[in-house]
Design a protein around this motif. Structure first.
Motif, PDB file in Angstrom:
ATOM      1  N   VAL A  15       0.832  -1.200   0.000  1.00 24.97           N
ATOM      2  CA  VAL A  15       0.000   0.000   0.000  1.00 24.97           C
ATOM      3  C   VAL A  15       0.870   1.256   0.000  1.00 24.97           C
ATOM      4  O   VAL A  15       0.643   2.190  -0.776  1.00 24.97           O
ATOM      5  N   ARG A  70      -8.325  -2.152   2.569  1.00 26.37           N
ATOM      6  CA  ARG A  70      -9.484  -3.032   2.390  1.00 26.37           C
ATOM      7  C   ARG A  70      -9.403  -3.768   1.053  1.00 26.37           C
ATOM      8  O   ARG A  70      -9.620  -4.980   0.978  1.00 26.37           O
ATOM      9  N   ASN A  71      -9.061  -3.040  -0.009  1.00 27.52           N
ATOM     10  CA  ASN A  71      -8.964  -3.665  -1.327  1.00 27.52           C
ATOM     11  C   ASN A  71      -7.847  -4.705  -1.384  1.00 27.52           C
ATOM     12  O   ASN A  71      -8.011  -5.776  -1.979  1.00 27.52           O
ATOM     13  N   LYS A  72      -6.725  -4.414  -0.758  1.00 28.86           N
ATOM     14  CA  LYS A  72      -5.624  -5.386  -0.719  1.00 28.86           C
ATOM     15  C   LYS A  72      -6.044  -6.639   0.052  1.00 28.86           C
ATOM     16  O   LYS A  72      -5.710  -7.756  -0.338  1.00 28.86           O
ATOM     17  N   VAL A 120      -9.274   2.463   2.372  1.00 30.89           N
ATOM     18  CA  VAL A 120      -9.843   1.779   1.207  1.00 30.89           C
ATOM     19  C   VAL A 120      -8.767   0.943   0.517  1.00 30.89           C
ATOM     20  O   VAL A 120      -9.026  -0.188   0.080  1.00 30.89           O
ATOM     21  N   SER A 121      -7.556   1.472   0.440  1.00 27.36           N
ATOM     22  CA  SER A 121      -6.454   0.719  -0.169  1.00 27.36           C
ATOM     23  C   SER A 121      -6.186  -0.573   0.596  1.00 27.36           C
ATOM     24  O   SER A 121      -6.021  -1.638  -0.008  1.00 27.36           O
ATOM     25  N   ARG A 141      -9.357 -13.337  -1.959  1.00 33.82           N
ATOM     26  CA  ARG A 141      -9.734 -13.960  -3.233  1.00 33.82           C
ATOM     27  C   ARG A 141      -8.649 -14.926  -3.697  1.00 33.82           C
ATOM     28  O   ARG A 141      -8.939 -16.031  -4.140  1.00 33.82           O
ATOM     29  N   ILE A 192      -9.128  -7.777   0.414  1.00 33.37           N
ATOM     30  CA  ILE A 192     -10.094  -8.501  -0.426  1.00 33.37           C
ATOM     31  C   ILE A 192      -9.359  -9.300  -1.494  1.00 33.37           C
ATOM     32  O   ILE A 192      -9.662 -10.474  -1.728  1.00 33.37           O
ATOM     33  N   ASN A 193      -8.386  -8.674  -2.143  1.00 33.22           N
ATOM     34  CA  ASN A 193      -7.603  -9.385  -3.166  1.00 33.22           C
ATOM     35  C   ASN A 193      -6.859 -10.565  -2.561  1.00 33.22           C
ATOM     36  O   ASN A 193      -6.765 -11.633  -3.171  1.00 33.22           O
ATOM     37  N   TYR A 246      -8.552   7.224   1.938  1.00 39.00           N
ATOM     38  CA  TYR A 246      -7.863   6.624   0.795  1.00 39.00           C
ATOM     39  C   TYR A 246      -7.020   5.428   1.246  1.00 39.00           C
ATOM     40  O   TYR A 246      -7.043   4.366   0.624  1.00 39.00           O
ATOM     41  N   TYR A 294       2.705   1.657  -3.288  1.00 39.78           N
ATOM     42  CA  TYR A 294       1.751   2.151  -4.277  1.00 39.78           C
ATOM     43  C   TYR A 294       1.493   3.645  -4.069  1.00 39.78           C
ATOM     44  O   TYR A 294       1.444   4.411  -5.026  1.00 39.78           O
TER      45      TYR A 294
END
Length: 190
Positions: free
Chosen positions: A56, A82-84, A79-80, A90, A86-87, A76, A59
């Motif tokens: 993060v 959280r997205n990491k 959210v970054s 997955r 989630i990925n 920001y 990035y």
């Protein structure tokens, strides 16, 4: 020299847009701990969390000119993360599904036929030849990851490299092997 600890998040974001390393360091110091504990609730694996946080912040630095200072910097970053996460989940689900599918295949196909055994040996020799053609360090890291089953952190510690370097080398070697071997050969390999 200004005291960056007194700056607001918005002021730090403006300075980050201007490639101010001290502003980035202040953002890192200000948010690392709270982001870590926020993410720890979802992923209580310290090594994985450190990797995610490092990604993060790397990035953030690499895309510093695209950051909009008017927007909420902490939102920001949350959210970054959280997205990491989630990925990451997955990827783990796909990996676990693949392992379960492969285990089911092994359970239901105990003895391969002679023809399958020959084809499997040929495939293994082709794969080994392609792995041998990888650059020396990439090959070493790849073999430590796949043959010795070492984690990225263990490889990094043993070779004195960063975890990101190890991860990038493994990913690059997989890309090269996918290109060389084609998708149907790669299914046997991964």
């Amino acid at each position: 020299m200004p005291d960056y600890g007194l700056y607001s998040d918005k002021e730090l974001a403006y300075r980050l847009n201007d490639s101010d390393k001290a502003a980035f360091t202040e953002i890192y110091n200000r948010f690392y701990g709270v982001l870590y504990w926020h993410a720890y609730k979802s992923l209580p694996d310290p090594d994985a969390l450190k990797d995610i946080l490092q990604e993060v912040f790397v990035y953030l630095w690499n895309n510093r000119t695209n950051i909009k200072p008017e927007e909420n910097l902490s939102a920001y970053l949350y959210v970054s993360i959280r997205n990491k996460l989630i990925n990451n989940f997955r990827h783990l689900k796909i990996k676990n599904d693949y392992i379960a599918s492969f285990q089911d295949y092994l359970d239901n196909n105990i003895q391969p036929e002679a023809d399958e055994t020959i084809r499997l040996k040929q495939l293994i020799s082709i794969i080994e030849a392609e792995v041998a053609r990888l650059p020396a360090q990439m090959r070493l890291i790849f073999q430590m990851s796949r043959n010795a089953n070492l984690s990225h952190q263990e490889i990094a510690d043993e070779l004195g490299l960063s975890v990101l370097t190890v991860r990038k080398q493994v990913n690059n070697s997989l890309k090269i092997l996918r290109l060389k071997l084609g998708s149907k050969f790669f299914l046997f390999f991964f």
